[in-house]
Design an enzyme around this catalytic site. Structure first.
Site, mmCIF file in Angstrom:
data_model
loop_
_atom_site.group_PDB
_atom_site.id
_atom_site.type_symbol
_atom_site.label_atom_id
_atom_site.label_comp_id
_atom_site.label_asym_id
_atom_site.label_seq_id
_atom_site.Cartn_x
_atom_site.Cartn_y
_atom_site.Cartn_z
ATOM 1 C CE1 TYR A 154 8.462 5.506 -6.871
ATOM 2 C CE2 TYR A 154 8.795 3.261 -6.050
ATOM 3 C CZ TYR A 154 8.479 4.109 -6.953
ATOM 4 O OH TYR A 154 8.361 3.488 -8.183
ATOM 5 C CG HIS A 193 12.456 6.264 -11.392
ATOM 6 N ND1 HIS A 193 12.281 6.514 -9.832
ATOM 7 C CD2 HIS A 193 11.444 5.770 -11.778
ATOM 8 C CE1 HIS A 193 10.930 5.974 -9.741
ATOM 9 N NE2 HIS A 193 10.582 5.783 -10.943
HETATM 10 N N1 LIG Z 1 9.251 2.667 -12.647
HETATM 11 C C1 LIG Z 1 8.413 3.593 -12.418
HETATM 12 O O1 LIG Z 1 8.388 4.598 -13.218
HETATM 13 C C2 LIG Z 1 7.069 3.027 -11.690
HETATM 14 C C3 LIG Z 1 6.029 3.848 -11.831
HETATM 15 C C4 LIG Z 1 4.856 3.585 -11.073
HETATM 16 C C5 LIG Z 1 4.640 2.427 -10.379
HETATM 17 N N2 LIG Z 1 6.030 1.918 -10.277
HETATM 18 C C6 LIG Z 1 6.213 0.540 -9.240
HETATM 19 O O2 LIG Z 1 5.204 -0.429 -9.631
HETATM 20 C C7 LIG Z 1 4.249 -0.421 -8.271
HETATM 21 C C8 LIG Z 1 2.779 -0.783 -8.539
HETATM 22 O O3 LIG Z 1 2.034 0.422 -9.289
HETATM 23 P P1 LIG Z 1 1.192 1.369 -8.800
HETATM 24 O O4 LIG Z 1 1.496 1.755 -7.298
HETATM 25 O O5 LIG Z 1 0.831 2.294 -9.920
HETATM 26 O O6 LIG Z 1 -0.218 0.808 -8.528
HETATM 27 P P2 LIG Z 1 -0.867 -0.512 -8.831
HETATM 28 O O7 LIG Z 1 -0.350 -1.863 -8.257
HETATM 29 O O8 LIG Z 1 -1.170 -0.758 -10.273
HETATM 30 O O9 LIG Z 1 -2.440 -0.343 -8.113
HETATM 31 C C9 LIG Z 1 -2.359 -0.085 -6.599
HETATM 32 C C10 LIG Z 1 -3.757 0.465 -6.357
HETATM 33 O O10 LIG Z 1 -4.670 -0.764 -6.474
HETATM 34 C C11 LIG Z 1 -5.239 -0.897 -5.046
HETATM 35 N N3 LIG Z 1 -5.139 -2.600 -4.825
HETATM 36 C C12 LIG Z 1 -4.092 -3.419 -4.880
HETATM 37 N N4 LIG Z 1 -4.355 -4.622 -4.535
HETATM 38 C C13 LIG Z 1 -5.971 -4.462 -4.512
HETATM 39 C C14 LIG Z 1 -6.638 -5.643 -4.257
HETATM 40 N N5 LIG Z 1 -6.524 -6.857 -4.082
HETATM 41 N N6 LIG Z 1 -7.964 -5.248 -3.869
HETATM 42 C C15 LIG Z 1 -8.431 -3.890 -4.319
HETATM 43 N N7 LIG Z 1 -7.673 -2.951 -4.491
HETATM 44 C C16 LIG Z 1 -6.194 -3.162 -4.546
HETATM 45 C C17 LIG Z 1 -4.372 -0.422 -4.215
HETATM 46 O O11 LIG Z 1 -5.044 -0.079 -2.798
HETATM 47 P P3 LIG Z 1 -4.438 0.010 -1.518
HETATM 48 O O12 LIG Z 1 -3.130 0.555 -1.635
HETATM 49 O O13 LIG Z 1 -5.431 1.094 -0.887
HETATM 50 O O14 LIG Z 1 -4.257 -1.364 -0.814
HETATM 51 C C18 LIG Z 1 -3.853 0.966 -4.847
HETATM 52 O O15 LIG Z 1 -4.826 1.860 -4.919
HETATM 53 C C19 LIG Z 1 4.491 0.752 -7.718
HETATM 54 O O16 LIG Z 1 4.122 0.902 -6.100
HETATM 55 C C20 LIG Z 1 5.849 1.156 -7.820
HETATM 56 O O17 LIG Z 1 6.657 0.160 -7.185
HETATM 57 C C21 LIG Z 1 7.006 2.090 -11.041
#
Ligand SMILES: NC(=O)c1ccc[n+]([C@@H]2O[C@H](COP(=O)([O-])OP(=O)(O)OC[C@H]3O[C@@H](n4cnc5c(N)ncnc54)[C@H](OP(=O)(O)O)[C@@H]3O)[C@@H](O)[C@H]2O)c1
Length: 277
Positions: A51, A109
């Site tokens: 990241y 990862h």
């Molecule tokens: N291990 C892996 O391979 C892997 C892969 C992907 C993700 N991850 C982890 O999982 C975490 C979450 O997954 P993700 O980043 O894919 O996204 P997510 O949590 O599924 O979605 C994030 C998106 O939703 C929006 N959002 C969040 N809460 C909201 C709300 N209450 N109202 C409206 N919109 C909202 C955010 O907007 P804003 O940001 O604009 O507020 C962002 O655009 C990652 O950050 C990471 O730490 C791990």
């Protein structure tokens, strides 16, 4: 309130039941986003070497005024690192960037480098055991308080379980309504491996789902709140990401219960996102 609850790992250590995701938060924004999350009550931050924001996360922990032991910190060894030496060096680099004497949870990862993830041609079983050895050593040395994996399928997990002396304590997998990795979830729950559900809102793409929107309205919550609560009620630890303060705060307010009937309806919902591997 799930924000105050813990899951228990195989080594007996506790992990806060709601994590703050930081994927796609740039280094220069990570400090503020994490500080906002810590102020909102999160005590669990999920970052990764890939990241490129570990330094910002580390600064937030220092500036938060909280004790290091009151914050649960996860990072991940890059998916492309598949040798013992490189994994060992990368753990040291993470400790340095995060400016911390220990990391609460370190994950591999992914079982394969990212470009090879959609294909399953080469499985990297031997290489993952090398990375695991470096992680086991850092765990024994107290630099890592728990170790686990991410994006592992059942046979990737069996490889580690059958050929090492440490069962992965966590498997962090993509997990959202209509696309739950049921086989992996069952395998992990049976073995008491904590499943962390990443992308609970499908990186924002579930915000457009009419079916989920209709169900959210019924509970007077937002789509993200329903999505996060769903992951938790399936027995996994949700990891939502947000940068907007109102989103960060709203995502902690998931103290409602989706009825069994509605959970079944969500489990049976047809795939909402096309093209997700
Ligand atoms: N291990 C892996 O391979 C892997 C892969 C992907 C993700 N991850 C982890 O999982 C975490 C979450 O997954 P993700 O980043 O894919 O996204 P997510 O949590 O599924 O979605 C994030 C998106 O939703 C929006 N959002 C969040 N809460 C909201 C709300 N209450 N109202 C409206 N919109 C909202 C955010 O907007 P804003 O940001 O604009 O507020 C962002 O655009 C990652 O950050 C990471 O730490 C791990």
């Amino acid at each position: 309130m799930i924000i105050d609850e813990d899951f228990t790992l195989l080594n007996g250590k506790k992990i806060p039941a709601l994590g703050f995701g930081t994927w796609q938060i740039k280094e220069e924004d990570a400090e503020q986003a994490c500080l906002t999350a810590l102020k909102a009550g999160y005590r669990h931050i999920d970052t990764a070497q890939a990241y490129n924001n570990e330094e910002g996360v580390g600064r937030a922990i220092k500036k938060s005024g909280l004790k290091r032991e009151d914050i649960y910190l996860t990072s991940k060894v890059k998916a492309e690192i598949k040798t013992y030496e490189k994994a060992k060096a990368s753990i040291e680099e993470s400790l340095k960037k995060l400016d911390t004497p220990y990391i609460d949870l370190m994950l591999i990862h992914a079982p394969r480098p990212w470009v090879e993830m959609p294909l399953r041609l080469k499985r990297y079983f031997k290489e993952n055991l090398e990375v695991w050895k470096a992680m086991e050593e850092a765990y024994q040395a107290g630099k890592l308080k728990a170790i686990g994996v991410s994006n592992f399928q059942v046979d990737d997990l069996e490889n580690i379980i059958d050929h090492s002396s440490t069962v992965p304590m966590v498997n962090q997998v993509r997990f959202f309504i209509s696309q739950v990795p049921e086989d992996v979830l069952k395998f992990c729950l049976d073995k008491k491996i904590v499943v962390e559900g990443y992308s609970p809102i499908a990186t924002g793409r579930l915000l457009k789902s009419k079916a989920i929107g209709k169900m959210a309205e019924k509970y007077s919550v937002s789509i993200p709140q329903l999505c996060i609560r769903y992951v938790y009620q399936r027995g996994a630890l949700p990891l939502p990401k947000a940068v907007h303060e109102e989103h960060i705060i709203a995502n902690t307010k998931i103290d409602f219960t989706i009825s069994q009937e509605d959970m079944t309806a969500l489990n049976n919902l047809k795939k909402q996102i096309i093209g997700a591997w």
